[in-house]
Design a protein around this motif. Structure first.
Motif, PDB file in Angstrom:
ATOM      1  N   GLU A 134       0.833  -1.214   0.000  1.00  0.00           N
ATOM      2  CA  GLU A 134       0.000   0.000   0.000  1.00  0.00           C
ATOM      3  C   GLU A 134       0.858   1.250   0.000  1.00  0.00           C
ATOM      4  OE1 GLU A 134      -2.911   2.367   3.176  1.00  0.00           O
ATOM      5  OE2 GLU A 134      -2.522   0.222   3.459  1.00  0.00           O
ATOM      6  N   LEU A 135       1.823   1.303   0.899  1.00  0.00           N
ATOM      7  CA  LEU A 135       2.650   2.493   1.019  1.00  0.00           C
ATOM      8  C   LEU A 135       3.537   2.687  -0.207  1.00  0.00           C
ATOM      9  CD1 LEU A 135       4.487   3.784   4.148  1.00  0.00           C
ATOM     10  CD2 LEU A 135       5.750   3.564   2.013  1.00  0.00           C
ATOM     11  N   LEU A 136       4.213   1.626  -0.632  1.00  0.00           N
ATOM     12  CA  LEU A 136       5.168   1.765  -1.737  1.00  0.00           C
ATOM     13  C   LEU A 136       4.466   2.044  -3.056  1.00  0.00           C
ATOM     14  CD1 LEU A 136       7.714  -1.038  -0.791  1.00  0.00           C
ATOM     15  CD2 LEU A 136       7.884   1.431  -0.388  1.00  0.00           C
ATOM     16  N   ARG A 137       3.284   1.494  -3.236  1.00  0.00           N
ATOM     17  CA  ARG A 137       2.513   1.810  -4.448  1.00  0.00           C
ATOM     18  C   ARG A 137       2.167   3.299  -4.462  1.00  0.00           C
ATOM     19  NH1 ARG A 137      -1.084  -1.898  -3.757  1.00  0.00           N
ATOM     20  NH2 ARG A 137       0.186  -3.514  -4.738  1.00  0.00           N
ATOM     21  N   GLU A 138       1.781   3.802  -3.295  1.00  0.00           N
ATOM     22  CA  GLU A 138       1.463   5.236  -3.191  1.00  0.00           C
ATOM     23  C   GLU A 138       2.687   6.098  -3.486  1.00  0.00           C
ATOM     24  OE1 GLU A 138       1.244   7.822   0.652  1.00  0.00           O
ATOM     25  OE2 GLU A 138      -0.712   6.844   0.421  1.00  0.00           O
ATOM     26  N   LYS A 139       3.879   5.589  -3.117  1.00  0.00           N
ATOM     27  CA  LYS A 139       5.110   6.349  -3.321  1.00  0.00           C
ATOM     28  C   LYS A 139       5.692   6.177  -4.721  1.00  0.00           C
ATOM     29  CE  LYS A 139       4.987   7.714   0.967  1.00  0.00           C
ATOM     30  NZ  LYS A 139       4.570   9.096   1.310  1.00  0.00           N
ATOM     31  N   GLY A 140       5.008   5.420  -5.583  1.00  0.00           N
ATOM     32  CA  GLY A 140       5.425   5.315  -6.970  1.00  0.00           C
ATOM     33  C   GLY A 140       6.336   4.151  -7.308  1.00  0.00           C
ATOM     34  N   PHE A 141       6.491   3.186  -6.406  1.00  0.00           N
ATOM     35  CA  PHE A 141       7.319   2.018  -6.695  1.00  0.00           C
ATOM     36  C   PHE A 141       6.584   1.081  -7.644  1.00  0.00           C
ATOM     37  CE2 PHE A 141       9.343   3.767  -3.073  1.00  0.00           C
ATOM     38  CZ  PHE A 141      10.637   3.279  -3.037  1.00  0.00           C
ATOM     39  N   ASN A 142       7.353   0.413  -8.498  1.00  0.00           N
ATOM     40  CA  ASN A 142       6.729  -0.505  -9.443  1.00  0.00           C
ATOM     41  C   ASN A 142       6.458  -1.856  -8.777  1.00  0.00           C
ATOM     42  OD1 ASN A 142       9.104  -2.215  -9.673  1.00  0.00           O
ATOM     43  ND2 ASN A 142       9.992  -0.666 -11.024  1.00  0.00           N
ATOM     44  N   GLN A 143       5.677  -2.681  -9.445  1.00  0.00           N
ATOM     45  CA  GLN A 143       5.258  -3.945  -8.859  1.00  0.00           C
ATOM     46  C   GLN A 143       6.436  -4.889  -8.604  1.00  0.00           C
ATOM     47  OE1 GLN A 143       2.396  -4.442  -7.623  1.00  0.00           O
ATOM     48  NE2 GLN A 143       2.616  -6.603  -7.067  1.00  0.00           N
ATOM     49  N   HIS A 144       7.419  -4.859  -9.465  1.00  0.00           N
ATOM     50  CA  HIS A 144       8.596  -5.716  -9.289  1.00  0.00           C
ATOM     51  C   HIS A 144       9.293  -5.408  -7.967  1.00  0.00           C
ATOM     52  CE1 HIS A 144      12.876  -6.802  -9.737  1.00  0.00           C
ATOM     53  NE2 HIS A 144      12.439  -7.805 -10.472  1.00  0.00           N
ATOM     54  N   ASP A 145       9.486  -4.120  -7.682  1.00  0.00           N
ATOM     55  CA  ASP A 145      10.151  -3.730  -6.437  1.00  0.00           C
ATOM     56  C   ASP A 145       9.286  -4.044  -5.224  1.00  0.00           C
ATOM     57  OD1 ASP A 145      12.331  -2.863  -7.860  1.00  0.00           O
ATOM     58  OD2 ASP A 145      11.856  -0.725  -7.712  1.00  0.00           O
ATOM     59  N   ILE A 146       7.985  -3.861  -5.352  1.00  0.00           N
ATOM     60  CA  ILE A 146       7.079  -4.153  -4.244  1.00  0.00           C
ATOM     61  C   ILE A 146       7.121  -5.631  -3.900  1.00  0.00           C
ATOM     62  CG2 ILE A 146       4.636  -4.262  -3.576  1.00  0.00           C
ATOM     63  CD1 ILE A 146       4.261  -1.625  -5.167  1.00  0.00           C
ATOM     64  N   VAL A 147       7.121  -6.485  -4.900  1.00  0.00           N
ATOM     65  CA  VAL A 147       7.186  -7.936  -4.662  1.00  0.00           C
ATOM     66  C   VAL A 147       8.510  -8.298  -3.999  1.00  0.00           C
ATOM     67  CG1 VAL A 147       7.310 -10.191  -5.795  1.00  0.00           C
ATOM     68  CG2 VAL A 147       5.544  -8.550  -6.458  1.00  0.00           C
ATOM     69  N   ALA A 148       9.590  -7.649  -4.427  1.00  0.00           N
ATOM     70  CA  ALA A 148      10.896  -7.920  -3.799  1.00  0.00           C
ATOM     71  C   ALA A 148      10.862  -7.590  -2.311  1.00  0.00           C
ATOM     72  CB  ALA A 148      11.992  -7.110  -4.498  1.00  0.00           C
ATOM     73  N   VAL A 149      10.290  -6.450  -1.956  1.00  0.00           N
ATOM     74  CA  VAL A 149      10.162  -6.068  -0.548  1.00  0.00           C
ATOM     75  C   VAL A 149       9.304  -7.073   0.198  1.00  0.00           C
ATOM     76  CG1 VAL A 149       9.194  -4.330   1.016  1.00  0.00           C
ATOM     77  CG2 VAL A 149      10.590  -3.609  -0.938  1.00  0.00           C
ATOM     78  N   GLN A 150       8.203  -7.481  -0.410  1.00  0.00           N
ATOM     79  CA  GLN A 150       7.332  -8.464   0.237  1.00  0.00           C
ATOM     80  C   GLN A 150       8.033  -9.802   0.439  1.00  0.00           C
ATOM     81  OE1 GLN A 150       4.008  -8.112  -2.583  1.00  0.00           O
ATOM     82  NE2 GLN A 150       2.746  -7.347  -0.897  1.00  0.00           N
ATOM     83  N   ASN A 151       8.806 -10.221  -0.542  1.00  0.00           N
ATOM     84  CA  ASN A 151       9.556 -11.479  -0.405  1.00  0.00           C
ATOM     85  C   ASN A 151      10.522 -11.406   0.772  1.00  0.00           C
ATOM     86  OD1 ASN A 151       8.332 -12.769  -2.561  1.00  0.00           O
ATOM     87  ND2 ASN A 151       9.932 -12.230  -4.022  1.00  0.00           N
TER      88      ASN A 151
END
Length: 284
Positions: A134-151
């Motif tokens: 939620e936060l990173l999407r709002e800050k403009g991060f792409n899905q690839h980076d968000i998945v990496a953080v989640q992993n």
């Protein structure tokens, strides 16, 4: 663990993390790291969205900062050792974001007025992953980076199967293992770790009340004293083997290359020795 850093002071931890960053990546911008600290502090202080300030007493902001400092030192030690594969500045940025957000699953929404965030102990990893997205999407991060953080956040799960996490590549995996290592060692090496174990028990106890008797670690403790008495076994039979095997011994990069002393391990063993002494005195 010289130089001494007060993990109760976010500014001190940020300076220590930035010092590690500059040594690893002298030509890279530090803005994402700085931003990550700001976002995490705002979240824990109730300044993001409709979330309340953190009210979990053990898994608080300082707990997160302890892990973040440990992770910075581990990654710096690995960098100094010239270990392969080399981890890019981008993956390290995402790693810092992951550890800064890894316990945001304890946060409550404004309309959540029953109990503390400790009731989410069983689900906090998934909740943290959702919060990060939620936060990173709002800050403009792409899905690839968000998945990496989640992993990487997923690596902090007590019963997680590391082999089952679908990392994008080896460097993402290594950064996730560094995060998992730092989450465990950062808290257990704290000077007040033993004194805070009753607070940890209170979180487990609240979780059990809210989840049909189940506690965060899947174990029913009868009391804070029971949890404390079992902590030496937790270290020797769970944390250390996990750090050695699943986390591939990355904690060794916390050792001083000159003396070979690993002050994180030394402090943990000092805490464990204190508990064993207290156990012996009670048994006498």
């Amino acid at each position: 663990m010289p130089p001494e850093v007060q993990t109760s002071q976010p500014s001190e931890v940020l300076l220590a993390v930035l010092a590690a960053w500059y040594e690893m990546f002298p030509d890279a911008s530090d803005q994402t790291v700085r931003n990550g600290f700001g976002w995490a502090l705002n979240a824990f202080r109730g300044r993001y969205g409709d979330y309340q300030p953190i009210d979990a007493k053990y898994h608080d902001l300082e707990h997160t900062l302890q892990g973040t400092l440990c992770m910075a030192r581990l990654l710096l030690g690995r960098h100094r050792a010239r270990a392969r594969p080399v981890i890019s500045s981008r993956i390290v940025e995402l790693g810092f974001l992951a550890i800064l957000l890894h316990d945001t699953g304890y946060l409550k929404h404004a309309d959540d007025v029953d109990g503390t965030g400790a009731k989410y102990t069983l689900t906090h990893v998934n909740r943290s992953m959702d919060f990060a997205a939620e936060l990173l999407r709002e800050k403009g991060f792409n899905q690839h980076d968000i998945v990496a953080v989640q992993n990487m956040i997923r690596c902090t799960g007590v019963n997680v199967e590391i082999a089952g996490i679908r990392f994008t590549d080896d460097v993402e995996r290594i950064c996730g293992l560094a995060l998992g290592t730092s989450d465990l060692l950062g808290q257990m090496a704290a000077v007040d770790y033993v004194d805070k174990l009753p607070t940890l028990y209170s979180e487990f106890e609240e979780c059990a009340r809210c989840n049909d008797g189940k506690m965060g670690a899947g174990t029913i403790f009868t009391s804070a004293a029971d949890l404390k008495s079992r902590t030496p076994a937790f270290w020797s039979k769970y944390v250390l083997p996990k750090a050695e095997k699943e986390f591939e011994g990355l904690f060794r990069y916390l050792a001083d290359p000159g003396s070979g002393r690993n002050q994180y391990v030394e402090r943990i063993e000092s805490n464990i020795a204190r508990i064993r002494t207290e156990n012996d005195l009670k048994a006498a």
